[in-house]
Scaffold this motif. Structure first.
Motif, short mmCIF file in Angstrom:
data_model
loop_
_atom_site.label_atom_id
_atom_site.label_comp_id
_atom_site.label_asym_id
_atom_site.label_seq_id
_atom_site.Cartn_x
_atom_site.Cartn_y
_atom_site.Cartn_z
N ARG A 62 0.81 -1.22 0.00
CA ARG A 62 0.00 0.00 0.00
C ARG A 62 0.84 1.27 0.00
O ARG A 62 0.62 2.19 -0.78
CB ARG A 62 -0.92 0.03 1.22
N ARG A 63 1.82 1.30 0.90
CA ARG A 63 2.59 2.54 1.06
C ARG A 63 3.37 2.87 -0.22
O ARG A 63 3.38 4.01 -0.67
CB ARG A 63 3.55 2.42 2.25
N ARG A 64 3.98 1.83 -0.78
CA ARG A 64 4.78 2.03 -2.00
C ARG A 64 3.88 2.46 -3.16
O ARG A 64 4.20 3.37 -3.91
CB ARG A 64 5.51 0.73 -2.33
N THR A 65 2.74 1.78 -3.26
CA THR A 65 1.80 2.13 -4.33
C THR A 65 1.31 3.56 -4.16
O THR A 65 1.24 4.34 -5.12
CB THR A 65 0.60 1.15 -4.29
N LEU A 66 1.00 3.90 -2.90
CA LEU A 66 0.48 5.24 -2.62
C LEU A 66 1.51 6.30 -2.98
O LEU A 66 1.20 7.32 -3.61
CB LEU A 66 0.11 5.33 -1.13
N LEU A 67 2.76 6.05 -2.58
CA LEU A 67 3.82 7.03 -2.85
C LEU A 67 4.03 7.20 -4.35
O LEU A 67 4.17 8.33 -4.85
CB LEU A 67 5.13 6.58 -2.19
N THR A 68 4.03 6.09 -5.07
CA THR A 68 4.24 6.17 -6.52
C THR A 68 3.08 6.88 -7.20
O THR A 68 3.28 7.75 -8.06
CB THR A 68 4.42 4.75 -7.11
N ALA A 69 1.86 6.49 -6.80
CA ALA A 69 0.67 7.13 -7.38
C ALA A 69 0.69 8.63 -7.07
O ALA A 69 0.33 9.47 -7.90
CB ALA A 69 -0.59 6.49 -6.85
N LEU A 70 1.15 8.95 -5.86
CA LEU A 70 1.23 10.36 -5.43
C LEU A 70 2.21 11.14 -6.30
O LEU A 70 1.96 12.27 -6.71
CB LEU A 70 1.69 10.39 -3.97
N LEU A 71 3.32 10.49 -6.60
CA LEU A 71 4.35 11.11 -7.44
C LEU A 71 3.80 11.39 -8.84
O LEU A 71 3.99 12.48 -9.40
CB LEU A 71 5.56 10.17 -7.52
N ILE A 72 3.12 10.39 -9.39
CA ILE A 72 2.53 10.56 -10.73
C ILE A 72 1.46 11.65 -10.67
O ILE A 72 1.37 12.51 -11.55
CB ILE A 72 1.93 9.23 -11.22
N MET A 73 0.67 11.60 -9.59
CA MET A 73 -0.39 12.60 -9.43
C MET A 73 0.19 14.02 -9.41
O MET A 73 -0.31 14.92 -10.09
CB MET A 73 -1.13 12.33 -8.12
N LEU A 74 1.29 14.20 -8.65
CA LEU A 74 1.90 15.53 -8.57
C LEU A 74 2.45 15.97 -9.92
O LEU A 74 2.34 17.14 -10.30
CB LEU A 74 3.01 15.53 -7.52
N GLY A 75 3.03 15.02 -10.66
CA GLY A 75 3.55 15.34 -11.99
C GLY A 75 2.44 15.79 -12.92
O GLY A 75 2.55 16.80 -13.62
N VAL A 76 1.33 15.04 -12.90
CA VAL A 76 0.18 15.38 -13.76
C VAL A 76 -0.40 16.72 -13.33
O VAL A 76 -0.72 17.58 -14.16
CB VAL A 76 -0.89 14.25 -13.68
N LEU A 77 -0.50 16.90 -12.02
CA LEU A 77 -1.05 18.15 -11.48
C LEU A 77 -0.20 19.34 -11.92
O LEU A 77 -0.72 20.36 -12.39
CB LEU A 77 -1.10 18.07 -9.95
N ALA A 78 1.13 19.20 -11.78
CA ALA A 78 2.03 20.29 -12.16
C ALA A 78 1.88 20.62 -13.64
O ALA A 78 1.77 21.80 -14.01
CB ALA A 78 3.48 19.89 -11.85
N LEU A 79 1.83 19.59 -14.46
CA LEU A 79 1.72 19.81 -15.91
C LEU A 79 0.39 20.47 -16.26
O LEU A 79 0.35 21.48 -16.96
CB LEU A 79 1.87 18.48 -16.66
N LEU A 80 -0.70 19.91 -15.73
CA LEU A 80 -2.01 20.45 -16.11
C LEU A 80 -2.22 21.87 -15.58
O LEU A 80 -2.78 22.72 -16.27
CB LEU A 80 -3.12 19.52 -15.60
N LEU A 81 -1.76 22.11 -14.35
CA LEU A 81 -1.91 23.47 -13.80
C LEU A 81 -1.10 24.47 -14.61
O LEU A 81 -1.55 25.58 -14.90
CB LEU A 81 -1.47 23.51 -12.34
N PHE A 82 0.11 24.05 -14.98
CA PHE A 82 0.95 24.96 -15.76
C PHE A 82 0.31 25.24 -17.12
O PHE A 82 0.22 26.39 -17.56
CB PHE A 82 2.35 24.36 -15.97
N VAL A 83 -0.16 24.17 -17.76
CA VAL A 83 -0.78 24.33 -19.08
C VAL A 83 -2.03 25.21 -18.97
O VAL A 83 -2.24 26.10 -19.81
CB VAL A 83 -1.14 22.93 -19.67
N ALA A 84 -2.82 24.97 -17.92
CA ALA A 84 -4.06 25.75 -17.76
C ALA A 84 -3.75 27.22 -17.48
O ALA A 84 -4.35 28.12 -18.08
CB ALA A 84 -4.90 25.17 -16.64
#
Lengths: 414, 229
Positions: free
Chosen positions: A16-38
């Motif tokens: 769980r923890r490893r999955t959560l951390l990885t998903a969190l990392l991907i989430m932050l990457g997507v968030l950064a990209l989409l917010l910047f683009v928007a």
């Protein structure tokens, strides 16, 4: 397929923890990209809108060679009435053209009777200019904003000149012009309004009525220097450009060569370079997202394969085909990418919604820019596809390794 | 026709530059419904022989047929299909999938290997789960049941696909004495109920006494074949 995905989901939940951390990392990457683009999209749209709607228009037509010398405002590279007529016909025939304005551009000496300075003047038809660059009126920070944009005998002057020459609305000034034949002509004007600059106070462009401009230049024919074109939508820019280029290509000079040239707003404004820089930054952030997803998913999947070697051996021993084993691990990587990207997209929508409810205003030069970020569905879909494809690529090697594992060696693994 | 026919099987492993023989010309036959054991000390070749019978490895030379198929020449994918279709495996460490419940572990070969329909799967899994006495633990995860129960689940998983042959490598090594006997008893019962042949390896003299047919291996050679030692 469902059972493979179900098994993949269970395996992801195993750590769980490893999955959560990885998903969190991907989430932050997507968030950064989409917010910047928007946010960058909103900034670009505001700035481009400001430049096109209050000054340039989306497209401009000039006589061939005019823009090369535009800093000098040449008087010998005018569009002749015959060419202007053909240009107007082409513009009226195009369904995506909303309006256009014929401009007479000239350089003049501006005098307040005690001091002189140079000014760049645009002689315009007020109604046509209003339609072609509707935001120009909003730049009038002092003066009448409700009547005709510029009446005969009036001049709209930039803030820079108004301050420097200590001139206010209603003051009398003199504009002195040297015409194409070299003779000097002057005329009294009343300051009708003071204009804010588009990208700061550096602008020296003023506006007078087109009849006044022709009178100052002693034009005996209705020549113009520039045709500013406003489109119904910026999205049709390249389509209109193609159609107009074809239509204007038929206007030939005495040598039989094209007599006109068409320019997009981006060819005429230095802000186009900022747009290119923003696009470049978006590309770099996109590359960073790819790297984040690639490294994090690959790392997790390599760990998963390493930790489950005996399990892989067992599944292979009881008859699981190598392709199915590969599918199990690929599904895990894919799910991780999808979950991380979906969470990032959901959070991006939430933050964009918040930013639209509580807009951020900041100064860009003298412009007050209100960020109203918009998440385009194409962009969101693109980011999701990117995350999914990169996740699949990142899982490919670990999944292949699992599928090719020797069952005996795997079962012996401690 | 015997279920298994091995003729002059050899198996060499390469260790560095050296060829190390693990099996040196082993020949035997095993019929259907057998309850047989490969016995012998550690390093005698028991596990190697089981791996060959399980299509997990290829012999260096010799002929090996299981259920009429020459398994020595099967490709990786064909070997996987053969294992899924005709063989069952029981491991010393149970090797259950920790994220699946008892029911799901037993169902796995039918779902992921054989691709049976849900109704057919359910019917078969319930039958086998009942046969090994794990009905009440069906929804528990492997970490919630005892070692003996885990091995019962492993037996059920091995049997669920109605294989001709179940191979068990030291199936009782990690179990206490009583549980080991219960598991062997269960395996025998399953053989009687389902007609499946069981071959297991062991080096425990007490356990090997439970086999109806024993093959004693020493240093890669078959040195004795017969009834219970």
């Amino acid at each position: 397929m469902t059972s493979t995905l179900k098994l993949a989901a269970r395996n992801l939940l195993r750590y769980r923890r490893r999955t959560l951390l990885t998903a969190l990392l991907i989430m932050l990457g997507v968030l950064a990209l989409l917010l910047f683009v928007a946010a960058a999209g909103s900034f670009k749209q505001t700035m481009v809108g400001s430049i096109t709607d209050s000054m340039l228009g989306h497209l401009q037509v000039h006589r061939k060679g005019y823009t090369q010398s535009i800093d000098n405002l040449p008087l010998n590279l005018n569009l002749q009435p015959n060419a202007v007529g053909k240009i107007e016909l082409a513009l009226k025939a195009d369904p995506d053209v909303a309006a256009y304005s014929l401009r007479v551009k000239l350089g003049a000496m501006f005098s307040n009777f005690t001091e002189n300075t140079s000014i760049r003047l645009n002689g315009v038809d007020p109604a046509a200019e209003d339609a072609a660059v509707p935001a120009l009126r909003q730049r009038i920070n002092d003066g009448d904003k409700t009547g005709p944009l510029v009446a005969p005998g009036k001049v709209l002057i930039p803030t820079l000149i108004a301050r420097g020459m200590k001139v206010n609305v209603g003051d009398n000034v003199v504009l002195v012009v040297t015409n194409a034949s070299g003779s000097v002509n002057g005329k009294n004007f009343v300051v009708g309004g003071i204009l804010d600059g588009v990208t700061g106070p550096g602008g020296r462009d003023g506006y007078i009525h087109i009849d006044d401009a022709r009178e100052l230049l002693r034009m005996d024919k209705p020549e113009v220097m520039e045709v500013a074109v406003c489109l119904k939508s910026l999205k049709s820019l390249s389509a209109v450009q193609q159609r107009l280029n074809a239509a204007l290509g038929e206007i030939r000079n005495k040598e039989g060569k094209p007599a006109t040239e068409l320019h997009l707003w981006s060819d005429l404004s230095p802000f186009a370079n900022i747009v290119k820089m923003i696009d470049l930054m978006t590309l770099f952030i996109r590359i960073m997202l790819i790297a984040i997803v690639l490294v994090s998913v690959m790392n997790v999947m390599l760990m998963a394969v390493y930790e489950r070697i005996r399990e892989i051996g067992t599944l292979a021993a009881i008859g699981t085909q190598p392709g199915k084993l590969m599918a199990i691990f690929l599904s895990e990587g894919l799910l991780l990418g999808i979950v991380g990207a979906a969470a990032g997209i959901a959070l991006s929508y939430a933050l964009v919604g918040y930013l639209n409810l509580n807009p951020v205003v900041f100064a860009f030069g003298r412009e007050q820019i209100t960020l109203r970020p918009v998440l385009e569905l194409v962009e969101v879909g693109g980011v999701l596809i990117l995350a999914v494809v990169v996740s699949a690529l990142a899982s490919l090697q670990p999944a292949w390794r699992a599928a090719r594992m020797d069952p005996i060696q795997a079962l012996r693994h401690v | 026709m015997p279920l298994i026919r091995a003729e002059n099987i050899t198996k060499n492993y390469r260790v560095g530059d050296m060829e190390v023989p693990a099996l040196k010309g082993v020949s035997f036959e095993i019929g259907e419904g057998a309850f047989a054991a490969f016995v012998g000390p550690s390093g005698s070749g028991k596990s190697t022989l089981l791996n060959l019978l399980g299509c997990l490895d290829h012999p260096t030379s010799g002929t090996l047929t299981v259920n009429g198929t020459d398994i020595a020449t099967l490709s990786r994918s064909a070997a996987a299909s053969f294992r899924g279709e005709h063989l069952g495996f029981i491991f010393q460490d149970f090797n259950l999938v920790p994220v699946l419940s008892v029911y799901e572990n037993i169902e796995y070969p039918l779902l992921m290997v054989r691709g049976w329909s849900p109704e057919k799967r359910r019917e078969r899994v319930l039958k086998v789960i009942d046969a090994v006495g794990m009905n009440e633990q069906a929804h528990k995860r492997p970490d919630q049941i005892s070692g003996g129960q885990k091995q019962r689940v492993a037996v059920a998983r091995a049997l669920v696909g109605e294989p001709k042959l179940v191979l068990a490598d030291e199936p009782t090594a990690n179990l206490d004495h009583d549980t080991a006997y219960r598991i062997l008893g269960l395996m025998k019962t399953m053989r009687d109920n389902f007609g499946t042949s069981f071959i297991f390896s062991t080096h425990d003299p007490k356990i090997m006494g439970e086999a109806e047919l024993t093959f004693t291996l020493e240093d890669g050679r078959l040195v004795q074949e017969g009834g219970a030692a």
